[in-house]
Structures are given as C-alpha cells and as structure tokens.
Motif scaffolding. Structure first.
Motif, PDB file in Angstrom:
ATOM      1  N   ALA A   1      32.045  21.421  -0.168  1.00 18.25           N
ATOM      2  CA  ALA A   1      31.659  22.593  -0.887  1.00 18.25           C
ATOM      3  C   ALA A   1      32.455  22.753  -2.026  1.00 18.25           C
ATOM      4  O   ALA A   1      32.155  23.714  -3.203  1.00 18.25           O
ATOM      5  CB  ALA A   1      31.637  23.816  -0.008  1.00 18.25           C
TER       6      ALA A   1
ATOM      7  N   THR B   1      38.166  13.665   4.118  1.00 16.53           N
ATOM      8  CA  THR B   1      39.278  14.175   4.779  1.00 16.53           C
ATOM      9  C   THR B   1      39.925  12.781   5.590  1.00 16.53           C
ATOM     10  O   THR B   1      39.204  11.675   5.658  1.00 16.53           O
ATOM     11  CB  THR B   1      38.320  14.863   6.082  1.00 16.53           C
ATOM     12  OG1 THR B   1      39.564  15.402   6.973  1.00 16.53           O
ATOM     13  CG2 THR B   1      37.712  14.169   7.102  1.00 16.53           C
TER      14      THR B   1
ATOM     15  N   SER C   1      33.153  16.795  10.073  1.00 13.40           N
ATOM     16  CA  SER C   1      32.963  18.237   9.743  1.00 13.40           C
ATOM     17  C   SER C   1      33.826  18.777   8.825  1.00 13.40           C
ATOM     18  O   SER C   1      33.366  19.388   8.115  1.00 13.40           O
ATOM     19  CB  SER C   1      33.252  18.899  11.147  1.00 13.40           C
ATOM     20  OG  SER C   1      33.170  20.140  11.174  1.00 13.40           O
ATOM     21  N   GLY C   2      35.170  18.069   8.876  1.00 17.07           N
ATOM     22  CA  GLY C   2      36.097  18.436   7.953  1.00 17.07           C
ATOM     23  C   GLY C   2      35.704  18.285   6.433  1.00 17.07           C
ATOM     24  O   GLY C   2      35.781  18.955   5.555  1.00 17.07           O
TER      25      GLY C   2
ATOM     26  N   GLU D   1      32.783  20.469   5.156  1.00 23.16           N
ATOM     27  CA  GLU D   1      33.405  21.597   4.735  1.00 23.16           C
ATOM     28  C   GLU D   1      33.962  21.592   3.326  1.00 23.16           C
ATOM     29  O   GLU D   1      33.667  22.296   2.658  1.00 23.16           O
ATOM     30  CB  GLU D   1      34.321  22.169   5.844  1.00 23.16           C
ATOM     31  CG  GLU D   1      33.548  22.592   7.176  1.00 23.16           C
ATOM     32  CD  GLU D   1      34.604  23.236   7.992  1.00 23.16           C
ATOM     33  OE1 GLU D   1      35.611  23.264   7.738  1.00 23.16           O
ATOM     34  OE2 GLU D   1      34.173  23.215   9.334  1.00 23.16           O
TER      35      GLU D   1
ATOM     36  N   HIS E   1      24.700  16.926  11.343  1.00 22.23           N
ATOM     37  CA  HIS E   1      25.237  17.714  10.317  1.00 22.23           C
ATOM     38  C   HIS E   1      24.307  17.747   8.979  1.00 22.23           C
ATOM     39  O   HIS E   1      24.442  18.423   8.138  1.00 22.23           O
ATOM     40  CB  HIS E   1      26.383  17.321   9.769  1.00 22.23           C
ATOM     41  CG  HIS E   1      27.558  17.538  10.783  1.00 22.23           C
ATOM     42  ND1 HIS E   1      28.038  17.093  11.962  1.00 22.23           N
ATOM     43  CD2 HIS E   1      28.709  18.716  11.009  1.00 22.23           C
ATOM     44  CE1 HIS E   1      29.147  17.416  12.299  1.00 22.23           C
ATOM     45  NE2 HIS E   1      29.305  18.450  11.934  1.00 22.23           N
TER      46      HIS E   1
ATOM     47  N   ASN F   1      27.192  16.354  -0.074  1.00 21.67           N
ATOM     48  CA  ASN F   1      26.297  17.418   0.421  1.00 21.67           C
ATOM     49  C   ASN F   1      25.056  17.427  -0.451  1.00 21.67           C
ATOM     50  O   ASN F   1      24.885  16.525  -1.363  1.00 21.67           O
ATOM     51  CB  ASN F   1      27.008  18.782   0.399  1.00 21.67           C
ATOM     52  CG  ASN F   1      27.484  19.243  -0.934  1.00 21.67           C
ATOM     53  OD1 ASN F   1      27.081  18.663  -1.916  1.00 21.67           O
ATOM     54  ND2 ASN F   1      28.276  20.128  -1.219  1.00 21.67           N
TER      55      ASN F   1
END
Length: 450
Positions: A89, A67, A82-83, A86, A18, A59
C-alpha cells in the motif's frame, strides 16, 4: 534442502487466498564453518546455519511491497506474504520493478557438484600446521595475526507467479594467512595471501604459505619514495579492485540515477586504448561465486562491456532494461528498488589487437612503481567523479631490482588511466574478483610519505 516445487505450490496457494496475482520470492540457506588459530592453538571456532527469505508482491494498483524473514515454514511464508501485501500500500509508483520476462527462459545449469564439508577439528589442525610453516619461513616473521579457514555449503531458489522455479546448490572454501614481520630498528611489515576453492580439498595451502611469506619478506627492506609522476604496473588484484570501484561506468542503474561516469548515449564511445577489453562473466569456471541466475531469475551469461576500448553494453536489471528498451542481463539484486552490480570481471587483450608494448617487463624495469595491493577504496574513491587517491603496498623497481616502498598513495582519474594503458604483461591470473594480467599504466601521481 530447498524444494522449489513445494515452495512454489505453497506460495501460489497463499497468494490466491490474499487475492494476489503477481509475486516472487528469493530464498537461500547455508551451513558455514570457520576457524582461526593463534600461536598453535584454536582461537575461534564458528558454526552457523543461515536462511534468508525475501518476498515481493504487487497489488492491484501496481505498487510493490517487500518483506524479509528467515522462516521457510508454511507459517513463516504466510506471514511474509501477508506483510508484503500490507507494505504494498506504501509502494512507489514512480519507478516500480516488475517480474523479469526472462525469468522463465530455459536455464543452462552450472555443472558444479557441491563438495562435502570437513569436520571442524580437521580444519583446526590444517590451519595450525599452515601457521607454523609460515612462521618457520623467516626468523623475522613473529606472528600470523590474521588467519582463517572457512567452508560453506548452501543453496538458493527463485520463484515467481509467472512459473519460474530456479534452484541451485554450491559450496566454497577459503584460506587466508596474513603475517607480521619485524626487524630491529625497523617498522613492522605485513602481507598476506588468499586461496579459494569449491571445497577445502581444493585449497592450495602450501601455495598460500609461500606467497604470504614471499610478500612479507619482500617488504622488510623498505625505503621512502620521492613524490612524482611514475609509470606503474598493477597486479591483477589491484587493477581489478580499481575497476570494481568504478563499475558505475557500465551500471545502468547508476546511469539512470545520475551517479555514473557514463550517460545513456555513451554506448559506442571509445573509453580505453584499443587493445583493452573487459567482460563480465558470472558463469566463468574459475568464479567460485558463479550463479546461473540473478536475483530476478534472469539467466546469467558472459557479457562484453568494453571491446577494443569501446563501451559496448551496460549491466541491467528488469527495470533498467525496460527503460533502455533492451533485455535484462542477469545482474539484478532483489528489492523494492532493485540493485544492479557486476559479477566477475575478465580483463584481457582485444582479439587481433595485441597486448600493447611487448617489451615491457616488470622484472627488468627501471624507475617503475609496482603496485601490489590498494587500500581504503571505500574512502579514497570518488566514483561519480572518476578520481581516486589510494594508499598502496608495492615496490619501486630500479635496474630490475625491486625495493619495498615505505608508504605512498597513488592518484589519478580512471578515464585517463584507461586511455594511458601501455601493455598487458604475462598470462591472465585468477583472483577472487576476476581474471586479469599485470597492467602497465603511464603517468600516475605517486605521493611519498613526508
């Protein structure tokens, strides 16, 4: 069993896919068994296997995403990462947490081998026997409406991209018995006792029965108390509950949020009488919830908070420690906004300062209120103001004889309480929340039932 090396390798590979260079994860799993009985029969039997996973990622902008899930499989970890990526952001840039630089320090493991769990039918028989023996202690004890025997065995890990690979296992067991007694023409009275251990074999079942019976019987002969100002002696449990309700005194997160009785410059100030000292010790041998590391992987240790009546340290996470320019203390939870909380208090006399008035004895007192337990702490405490007004169970001691108080509340200000301590009486006792002797306090307002 959680394999920290395998989980670390899986997350490292997933994060690389990722394009994430900073991440961490906390995970736990446990097996829980509990039983309740009612009048000699099994009333409720529960068994559960639980798991919880929390993943955080940073990030490229430094924003944090988080999460949670309960799936420790490779697919579950992939979805969690992955959650979190996201969610990053939308992370807050004003006060983002970071990885604890202490998370890779060498860790002294706790030398506590988890104990094996007992079959649930054995637990039922143990509790049925305990219930009957408690009922037999006094003819006025008619029921034991609240009771329970439980055991847990679990493990937890903390991993991060700095290379931290923390892992520990532990087990615990608990027994509680809460009896109800009633005599003709009198109100029902209730009291209970709790016993804890690393396993069911460590539980002092007879001691729990004896304490629950003694407390319940002691409250049968009750009387009202006149409203006024009294010298009070707190049981270890009651005083630890009071200190826990005002733990914002030492909480750096609360200080930064403006919700503490302390300020940044409060360190070094006198907040209690000279013989009063308080430590936070997550690793104490009597602490059944002991942990070698916190939610950020920082090692835990015995920390002096108040020494000789002087406020010495705050409890810190990585984020609060960074803002104060100090090292984190091992008191963090895991989250997008990291919480800070105490572990296990130890209250005692300052070395060389004595214990206050050594002549005080609760068994020979006169006109003293003995507070055994406090209630409604969630509603009766104004933590950011220091004030409290709490219902309590206890006795009025006259001429060395104690008589149960029908109904009353105790009120005061925690800052004045700490300045009005008269003495520590007796040896410190182990409770679920810490270690503490009986504590004498002068001049508290007691309001009796109208």
């Amino acid at each position: 069993m959680l394999n920290s090396d395998l989980l670390h390798d899986q997350l490292s590979a997933l994060a690389q896919n990722h394009g994430l260079s900073r991440w961490d994860m906390g995970a736990s799993c446990s097996t829980d068994l509990s039983v309740q009985v009612d009048r000699g029969k099994a009333h409720q039997l529960k068994g559960a296997q639980r798991s919880a996973v929390t993943v955080r990622v940073w990030n490229s902008d430094g924003r944090v995403g988080i999460t949670s899930c309960s799936d420790l499989s490779a697919d579950g970890l992939a979805q969690a990462l992955s959650g979190a990526a996201e969610a990053s952001a939308f992370g807050d840039l004003q006060d983002p947490p970071d990885l604890s630089p202490r998370s890779t320090e060498s860790l002294e493991p706790l030398k506590r081998e988890p104990q094996a769990t007992r079959p649930i039918q054995e637990m039922v028989q143990t509790l049925i026997s305990a219930e009957q023996r408690l009922l037999d202690c006094h003819p006025s004890i008619g029921t034991v409406p609240y009771n329970g025997l439980s055991q847990r065995r679990g493990e937890r890990v903390y991993l991060n991209s700095l290379g931290a690979r923390r892992h520990e296992e532990r087990s615990s067991a608990s027994l509680y018995l809460y009896a109800r007694a009633e005599e003709a023409g009198r109100k029902p009275r209730s009291a209970g006792a709790v016993r804890l251990g690393h396993g069911t074999d460590e539980l002092d079942v007879q001691g729990c029965i004896d304490e629950a019976a003694e407390l319940t019987i002691s409250h049968l002969d009750y009387a009202p108390i006149d409203t006024g100002t009294y010298t009070c002696v707190f049981s270890p449990e009651a005083f630890l509950d009071l200190m826990g309700a005002f733990s914002n005194l030492f909480n750096a997160r609360s200080v930064l949020d403006g919700l503490s009785l302390s300020k940044r410059e409060s360190l070094g100030e006198s907040v209690a009488v000279p013989f009063f000292s308080l430590w936070d010790d997550a690793r104490h041998p009597a602490n059944l919830g002991a942990s070698a590391f916190d939610g950020e992987g920082t090692p835990t240790a015995r920390l002096p908070l108040i020494e000789g009546g002087v406020l010495r340290q705050f409890l810190h996470s990585e984020g609060t420690a960074r803002q104060f320019g100090v090292a984190s203390t091992g008191h963090a939870g895991m989250g997008a906004k990291v919480s800070v909380s105490p572990d296990w208090f130890e209250i005692g006399a300052t070395p060389g300062a004595g214990c206050g008035d050594a002549s005080l004895n609760r068994f020979q007192a006169d006109g003293v209120v003995w507070i055994d337990s406090l209630s409604a702490l969630h509603a009766g405490v104004k933590a950011s103001q220091g004030a409290f007004s709490l219902p309590f169970d206890g006795w009025l001691v006259k001429g060395g004889e104690r008589r149960s108080i029908e109904a009353a509340t105790v009120a005061g200000d925690i800052r004045q309480v700490l300045k009005s301590l008269l003495a520590f009486e007796g040896e410190a006792q182990v409770t679920p929340d810490g270690l503490c002797p009986h504590v004498w306090v002068e001049g508290l307002a007691i309001t009796g039932e109208a």
